[in-house]
Design a protein around this motif. Sequence first.
Motif, PDB file in Angstrom:
ATOM      1  N   LEU A   1       0.825  -1.208   0.000  1.00 30.71           N
ATOM      2  CA  LEU A   1       0.000   0.000   0.000  1.00 30.71           C
ATOM      3  C   LEU A   1       0.858   1.257   0.000  1.00 30.71           C
ATOM      4  O   LEU A   1       0.516   2.255  -0.642  1.00 30.71           O
ATOM      5  CB  LEU A   1      -0.925  -0.005   1.223  1.00 30.71           C
ATOM      6  CG  LEU A   1      -2.040  -1.050   1.228  1.00 30.71           C
ATOM      7  CD1 LEU A   1      -2.809  -0.995   2.535  1.00 30.71           C
ATOM      8  CD2 LEU A   1      -2.975  -0.863   0.048  1.00 30.71           C
TER       9      LEU A   1
ATOM     10  N   LEU B   1      -3.249   3.613   7.345  1.00 25.36           N
ATOM     11  CA  LEU B   1      -2.914   4.195   6.046  1.00 25.36           C
ATOM     12  C   LEU B   1      -3.335   5.653   6.051  1.00 25.36           C
ATOM     13  O   LEU B   1      -4.443   5.989   6.493  1.00 25.36           O
ATOM     14  CB  LEU B   1      -3.617   3.435   4.928  1.00 25.36           C
ATOM     15  CG  LEU B   1      -3.374   3.906   3.492  1.00 25.36           C
ATOM     16  CD1 LEU B   1      -3.404   2.713   2.539  1.00 25.36           C
ATOM     17  CD2 LEU B   1      -4.416   4.936   3.047  1.00 25.36           C
TER      18      LEU B   1
ATOM     19  N   SER C   1      -3.868   8.793   3.515  1.00 26.75           N
ATOM     20  CA  SER C   1      -3.985   9.143   2.100  1.00 26.75           C
ATOM     21  C   SER C   1      -3.426  10.528   1.843  1.00 26.75           C
ATOM     22  O   SER C   1      -3.289  11.346   2.752  1.00 26.75           O
ATOM     23  CB  SER C   1      -5.454   9.088   1.672  1.00 26.75           C
ATOM     24  OG  SER C   1      -6.187  10.113   2.317  1.00 26.75           O
TER      25      SER C   1
ATOM     26  N   GLN D   1      -9.874   3.564  -2.230  1.00 18.97           N
ATOM     27  CA  GLN D   1     -10.469   2.393  -1.582  1.00 18.97           C
ATOM     28  C   GLN D   1     -10.549   1.212  -2.549  1.00 18.97           C
ATOM     29  O   GLN D   1     -10.375   0.058  -2.150  1.00 18.97           O
ATOM     30  CB  GLN D   1     -11.848   2.754  -1.033  1.00 18.97           C
ATOM     31  CG  GLN D   1     -11.778   3.685   0.171  1.00 18.97           C
ATOM     32  CD  GLN D   1     -13.112   4.254   0.576  1.00 18.97           C
ATOM     33  OE1 GLN D   1     -14.157   3.637   0.363  1.00 18.97           O
ATOM     34  NE2 GLN D   1     -13.103   5.448   1.166  1.00 18.97           N
TER      35      GLN D   1
ATOM     36  N   ILE E   1      -7.041  -0.138  -2.574  1.00 19.14           N
ATOM     37  CA  ILE E   1      -6.768  -0.864  -1.328  1.00 19.14           C
ATOM     38  C   ILE E   1      -7.302  -2.291  -1.430  1.00 19.14           C
ATOM     39  O   ILE E   1      -6.622  -3.258  -1.056  1.00 19.14           O
ATOM     40  CB  ILE E   1      -7.397  -0.125  -0.128  1.00 19.14           C
ATOM     41  CG1 ILE E   1      -6.640   1.181   0.141  1.00 19.14           C
ATOM     42  CG2 ILE E   1      -7.387  -0.999   1.120  1.00 19.14           C
ATOM     43  CD1 ILE E   1      -7.298   2.065   1.185  1.00 19.14           C
TER      44      ILE E   1
END
Length: 781
Positions: free
Chosen positions: A93, A200, A202, A216, A219
Amino acid sequence: MSYVWRRRCFLLLLPLFLMAAFLFTRVETDLNAFFTATSGKDAALLASFLQSGELSRRYLITVEERPEAAAGNTGTPAQSGAETFAHAYAQALAALPEVERAWPANRPPREWIAAVQAYAPYYARIYSLQPEAEQELFDPARLQARADGLKQALLSPQGGFIRQVAKQDPLLLSLQGFRQLQDRLNTPAENNAKVSGLILQSRAPALDTAAQAQLQTLIRQRFDELNATMNHAYRLDMTGVPVFSVIAHDQINQDVMSVSTVSTVGVVLLFLLLFRSLSALQSVMLIVLASYGVGAVATTLVFGVTHSLTLALGSSLTGVCVDYPMHVLAHASQRRGENPGLAVRLVWPSLFIGALTTVVGYCALGLSGFPGFRQIAVFASANILATLALTRWVLPALLTRAALHPPHIAGLDAWLGFCRRYRRALLALLMTGLFASLALLPQVRWLDNLENMMMDMSALKQRDQDIRSHFTGIEPGRFVVAQGKDLETALQQSEAAELRLRKLKESGALGEFYGLYPWLVSAHLQQDNIDRYNRAVDSEFIAAWRAALLHAGLSADKLAPSAQPAAALRPDFALSPEVRQILSGQIIEQPESVALVIWLGDHDTAVVSKALEGLPGVRYFSHHDLLNDLARDYRDHSLVMLGWGLLLIYLLLWLRYRQLKKAWFSMLPATLAALFIFAAWAALGQEVSFLHVMCLLLAVSICEDYGIFFLDNGGKDINATYQAIGASMLTTAVSFAALGLAENATLRIVSVAVTFGIVLGFLLCPLLIGADAETSTSKSE
């Protein structure tokens, strides 16, 4: 200008205007912007807090081992399969360009480690929040144990980190200040080896729903790709402000689409059923479309953005705005062969005063204090006035070739006749209902929980709590605020609060709290720390420490305490970008003060509030409680605005008729309808909010149009006039009834209150105005 040129100019300019309106209008979906006011210190503080970027951009993600996979897992609790998978997943990620950083929940990100190392030179100023209670740090009898501990730390897997700190802080006093951070990172909320969490952050703001929706999706895609290599042994779940914002955005869009579609289709079908003319429908809908564009542009001009809920509620104006062209059509169809402009001029006085009373209702709605209503008031007022102007000067030009048929609604003539024949008996029954309604009013139950009027996210909130149980996280929406005239004052107040919160944590009354110490330390505390340090670290202490180091096999020269500790920890260093990210919106700079936020874990509200009593500038802050206080303020203000709104409508009617009796009769049906609905809520035990009150005022302002048209009787035919009013009532009722299809509780409340209000007020018109309507025309024209 001739009708031909008016028609051509309108049809030519309309597409250009609508395109410009579409490009100009900025739409937002932030529910807090719609529901939370920013007037008042508390509300302004909440708005600033909700807009803080770092915290709102974070996702809490859990990776859980499936039961069937867990049965074959041979990983140890220290390094479970879920934890190993989560670590690899975090790395995947973090490589995404849309992600600022991602890290396992029980491991600090690299930026945090570097920041802690940077604080090592300031060890003598930040080592304790309460230095007078920690003199054992300088106890010579404990120095050997500390030297041995230092050696073990240097040889541990974290030896590289410790070595960098020990070069400048051999006593590791700076880490003493950061020990609470270490506990926070190493203590999971639940000791579950089959579930591992990661965090996480952003890059995009939380309310940038398009970017967050794309993230999303990424992810989930990265999880599916990695999980496929593990035979789909894990499952993913996540929460956070971006998750809520995307779901809210999607739900609002769905509401806007469903409400606007049903409202438009319902109005179109009713129009065709009543007037049986496609050409007339086309002309009227062009006017409604142009007016809707005017409303959107006006709202964006005033507020900078237009909320999605404003557009959803604005769709109900289709029925309201159609009223004005429909009255013209109804009267024009009764005079076939005449110029439609004559029909417009005939009913123009009624149209004008009716539009003004409706605008008054929407303006009172906007002045109620509820932030979302301000936008609705501007949108509706611009929409209605634009419709009125286009009906007066453009509609006749569009209707020159339209085939018009008078509307006829079955049963209305019979109801009109019934009211005439049995008026006295019905009035007696009405008076009985009036006294009963007045007796029921004291039983009204007030709803003071603003959250109950927002979108129902109970299932999502429960999922949020389940996910957060795997993190040493805070309780969202409840925190402590230390507010001072400057940063130094606020820091001293925050440190005093943290001392009391530590005691609560030690007693078990508080699960966790995240303060600003030692990232930010007041000058007063720094001075206290270094004064005690200088008194304790004398020549005898230094000699004893050197001896302990030598006994432990460490270099006494390289690890000796500095005789000249570093200068003060300045705010410009502590407020570097790295530290600001760590503090995640805990610093709120206001025009005349600084507010510092202390996050709280699981706690009892009463216990925390009592523990903070007596601390100047410090108080417990609850998002939930503030919203409820706002709801009570809205309620009280809405009752005041209800009175002023009714008074202003009455004043406009008096200016129109110059007779108190006519003004009273004109607004009586709408007012009694609102009273009866209020009494019905009381009898049914329905909780009533400020929103119900303002919607009834809105119903009165809309329904008042029917009283005006009935009293004026512009066509001098009361049956035809009532049919025209009935057509208007049905289209308006359909538009507002469509709001009941929405998931949002606010839209459903508006739907029920306004729909029932206008229908009941319409039915009461012939009963309460009665014979006066038939003789009023000649006097009022």
